[in-house]
Motif scaffolding. Sequence first.
Motif, PDB file in Angstrom:
ATOM      1  N   HIS A 139     -51.905 -60.804  54.408  1.00 42.49           N
ATOM      2  CA  HIS A 139     -52.137 -62.022  53.645  1.00 42.49           C
ATOM      3  C   HIS A 139     -51.195 -63.089  54.181  1.00 42.49           C
ATOM      4  N   VAL A 140     -51.727 -64.242  54.489  1.00 44.17           N
ATOM      5  CA  VAL A 140     -50.895 -65.396  54.812  1.00 44.17           C
ATOM      6  C   VAL A 140     -51.225 -66.494  53.809  1.00 44.17           C
ATOM      7  N   PRO A 141     -50.231 -67.213  53.341  1.00 46.06           N
ATOM      8  CA  PRO A 141     -50.497 -68.280  52.374  1.00 46.06           C
ATOM      9  C   PRO A 141     -51.211 -69.448  53.047  1.00 46.06           C
ATOM     10  N   GLU A 142     -52.001 -70.157  52.275  1.00 47.02           N
ATOM     11  CA  GLU A 142     -52.718 -71.318  52.791  1.00 47.02           C
ATOM     12  C   GLU A 142     -51.761 -72.490  52.966  1.00 47.02           C
ATOM     13  N   VAL A 143     -52.091 -73.371  53.910  1.00 42.36           N
ATOM     14  CA  VAL A 143     -51.326 -74.601  54.080  1.00 42.36           C
ATOM     15  C   VAL A 143     -51.328 -75.350  52.746  1.00 42.36           C
ATOM     16  N   GLY A 144     -50.174 -75.843  52.351  1.00 45.51           N
ATOM     17  CA  GLY A 144     -50.037 -76.553  51.086  1.00 45.51           C
ATOM     18  C   GLY A 144     -49.515 -75.690  49.948  1.00 45.51           C
ATOM     19  N   THR A 145     -49.392 -74.372  50.161  1.00 45.70           N
ATOM     20  CA  THR A 145     -48.909 -73.456  49.132  1.00 45.70           C
ATOM     21  C   THR A 145     -47.387 -73.551  48.998  1.00 45.70           C
ATOM     22  N   THR A 146     -46.899 -73.626  47.772  1.00 41.88           N
ATOM     23  CA  THR A 146     -45.460 -73.589  47.518  1.00 41.88           C
ATOM     24  C   THR A 146     -45.000 -72.150  47.614  1.00 41.88           C
ATOM     25  N   VAL A 147     -43.949 -71.900  48.413  1.00 38.95           N
ATOM     26  CA  VAL A 147     -43.461 -70.538  48.642  1.00 38.95           C
ATOM     27  C   VAL A 147     -41.945 -70.472  48.478  1.00 38.95           C
ATOM     28  N   LEU A 148     -41.471 -69.263  48.219  1.00 40.52           N
ATOM     29  CA  LEU A 148     -40.045 -68.986  48.152  1.00 40.52           C
ATOM     30  C   LEU A 148     -39.647 -68.301  49.451  1.00 40.52           C
ATOM     31  N   CYS A 149     -38.602 -68.798  50.086  1.00 42.03           N
ATOM     32  CA  CYS A 149     -38.148 -68.259  51.367  1.00 42.03           C
ATOM     33  C   CYS A 149     -36.719 -67.729  51.238  1.00 42.03           C
ATOM     34  N   LEU A 150     -36.430 -66.697  51.995  1.00 40.71           N
ATOM     35  CA  LEU A 150     -35.086 -66.133  52.064  1.00 40.71           C
ATOM     36  C   LEU A 150     -34.635 -66.194  53.515  1.00 40.71           C
ATOM     37  N   PHE A 151     -33.487 -66.798  53.749  1.00 38.53           N
ATOM     38  CA  PHE A 151     -32.945 -66.913  55.101  1.00 38.53           C
ATOM     39  C   PHE A 151     -31.734 -66.014  55.251  1.00 38.53           C
ATOM     40  N   LEU A 152     -31.561 -65.478  56.434  1.00 35.60           N
ATOM     41  CA  LEU A 152     -30.406 -64.640  56.728  1.00 35.60           C
ATOM     42  C   LEU A 152     -29.186 -65.537  56.951  1.00 35.60           C
ATOM     43  N   PRO A 153     -28.001 -65.038  56.608  1.00 36.35           N
ATOM     44  CA  PRO A 153     -26.804 -65.843  56.843  1.00 36.35           C
ATOM     45  C   PRO A 153     -26.712 -66.234  58.314  1.00 36.35           C
ATOM     46  N   ASN A 154     -26.325 -67.480  58.562  1.00 31.52           N
ATOM     47  CA  ASN A 154     -26.277 -68.007  59.921  1.00 31.52           C
ATOM     48  C   ASN A 154     -24.937 -68.696  60.152  1.00 31.52           C
ATOM     49  N   PRO A 155     -23.887 -67.917  60.432  1.00 27.84           N
ATOM     50  CA  PRO A 155     -22.568 -68.519  60.591  1.00 27.84           C
ATOM     51  C   PRO A 155     -22.497 -69.506  61.759  1.00 27.84           C
ATOM     52  N   ALA A 156     -23.368 -69.355  62.760  1.00 28.03           N
ATOM     53  CA  ALA A 156     -23.340 -70.252  63.922  1.00 28.03           C
ATOM     54  C   ALA A 156     -23.958 -71.611  63.599  1.00 28.03           C
ATOM     55  N   GLY A 157     -24.700 -71.702  62.477  1.00 33.46           N
ATOM     56  CA  GLY A 157     -25.295 -72.972  62.081  1.00 33.46           C
ATOM     57  C   GLY A 157     -26.468 -73.389  62.944  1.00 33.46           C
ATOM     58  N   ASN A 158     -27.263 -72.421  63.399  1.00 33.39           N
ATOM     59  CA  ASN A 158     -28.393 -72.726  64.276  1.00 33.39           C
ATOM     60  C   ASN A 158     -29.673 -73.063  63.535  1.00 33.39           C
ATOM     61  N   GLY A 159     -29.607 -73.499  62.312  1.00 34.27           N
ATOM     62  CA  GLY A 159     -30.802 -73.916  61.587  1.00 34.27           C
ATOM     63  C   GLY A 159     -31.464 -72.787  60.828  1.00 34.27           C
ATOM     64  N   MET A 160     -32.726 -73.033  60.431  1.00 34.58           N
ATOM     65  CA  MET A 160     -33.473 -72.088  59.601  1.00 34.58           C
ATOM     66  C   MET A 160     -34.423 -71.265  60.459  1.00 34.58           C
ATOM     67  N   ALA A 161     -33.889 -70.428  61.310  1.00 31.79           N
ATOM     68  CA  ALA A 161     -34.727 -69.663  62.224  1.00 31.79           C
ATOM     69  C   ALA A 161     -34.979 -68.246  61.725  1.00 31.79           C
ATOM     70  N   SER A 162     -33.967 -67.586  61.199  1.00 31.35           N
ATOM     71  CA  SER A 162     -34.089 -66.191  60.811  1.00 31.35           C
ATOM     72  C   SER A 162     -34.283 -66.072  59.312  1.00 31.35           C
ATOM     73  N   GLY A 163     -35.529 -65.830  58.921  1.00 31.53           N
ATOM     74  CA  GLY A 163     -35.803 -65.706  57.503  1.00 31.53           C
ATOM     75  C   GLY A 163     -37.187 -65.166  57.263  1.00 31.53           C
ATOM     76  N   PHE A 164     -37.613 -65.167  56.001  1.00 33.67           N
ATOM     77  CA  PHE A 164     -38.884 -64.585  55.593  1.00 33.67           C
ATOM     78  C   PHE A 164     -39.501 -65.441  54.495  1.00 33.67           C
ATOM     79  N   ILE A 165     -40.812 -65.436  54.430  1.00 32.51           N
ATOM     80  CA  ILE A 165     -41.515 -66.006  53.284  1.00 32.51           C
ATOM     81  C   ILE A 165     -41.712 -64.857  52.306  1.00 32.51           C
ATOM     82  N   LEU A 166     -41.064 -64.956  51.158  1.00 36.11           N
ATOM     83  CA  LEU A 166     -41.147 -63.880  50.163  1.00 36.11           C
ATOM     84  C   LEU A 166     -42.479 -63.907  49.433  1.00 36.11           C
ATOM     85  N   GLY A 167     -43.024 -65.089  49.204  1.00 38.09           N
ATOM     86  CA  GLY A 167     -44.317 -65.180  48.547  1.00 38.09           C
ATOM     87  C   GLY A 167     -44.499 -66.493  47.823  1.00 38.09           C
ATOM     88  N   ALA A 168     -45.700 -66.644  47.305  1.00 37.43           N
ATOM     89  CA  ALA A 168     -46.064 -67.827  46.527  1.00 37.43           C
ATOM     90  C   ALA A 168     -45.834 -67.529  45.048  1.00 37.43           C
TER      91      ALA A 168
END
Length: 134
Positions: free
Chosen positions: A54-83
Motif C-alpha cells: 500500500h502506498v498513500p495517495e498524493v495529498g494524504t497527510t502522513v506521520l513520518c519517523l526519522f532516524l537521528p542524524n547527528p551529521a545534519g544531512n537533512g531528512m533522508a533516513s526515515g519512514f512513513i508510518l502511515g496516514a
Amino acid sequence: MDTNQLKNLVRVGIVSSVNGAACRARVTFPDKDNLVSDELPVLQIGANGTEGYHVPEVGTTVLCLFLPNPAGNGMASGFILGAYYTKSKSPSETDESVRSVKFPDGSFVKYDHGTITINAASKIILKAPVININ
C-alpha cells in the motif's frame, strides 16, 4: 542529541509524490517552508513471505519517523508510518469491529461481524485450482 534534532524525529507532512515500484513516497512539510523529503519507505504489514502493499495517495497527510542524524544531512533516513484521519477527513466506518478497505472508484472489501462484502466497480477475478461456492 540536542532538542532541535529531537523535534525533527517525528513529523507530520503531506505526500507529494509516490514511487509505487519501490513502495516509497516523498513528503512535503508545510511547517518547514515546504521542505520535501527524500523518497521514504512506507511501512507495510509484511515484506517477506507474507507481503503487504500500500502506498498513500498524493495529498494524504502522513506521520513520518526519522532516524537521528547527528551529521545534519537533512531528512533522508526515515519512514512513513502511515496516514490518519483528521477533523476535516473522518473515517467512513464507525464500528470498531468492522475492517474495510475502500478505493477511490467506489470499490471496497469489508468485514462486518462474520460477513465479508466485496463490491467491485468493474469486475472480480478469482484464480485458483478449485473454487467452491456454497
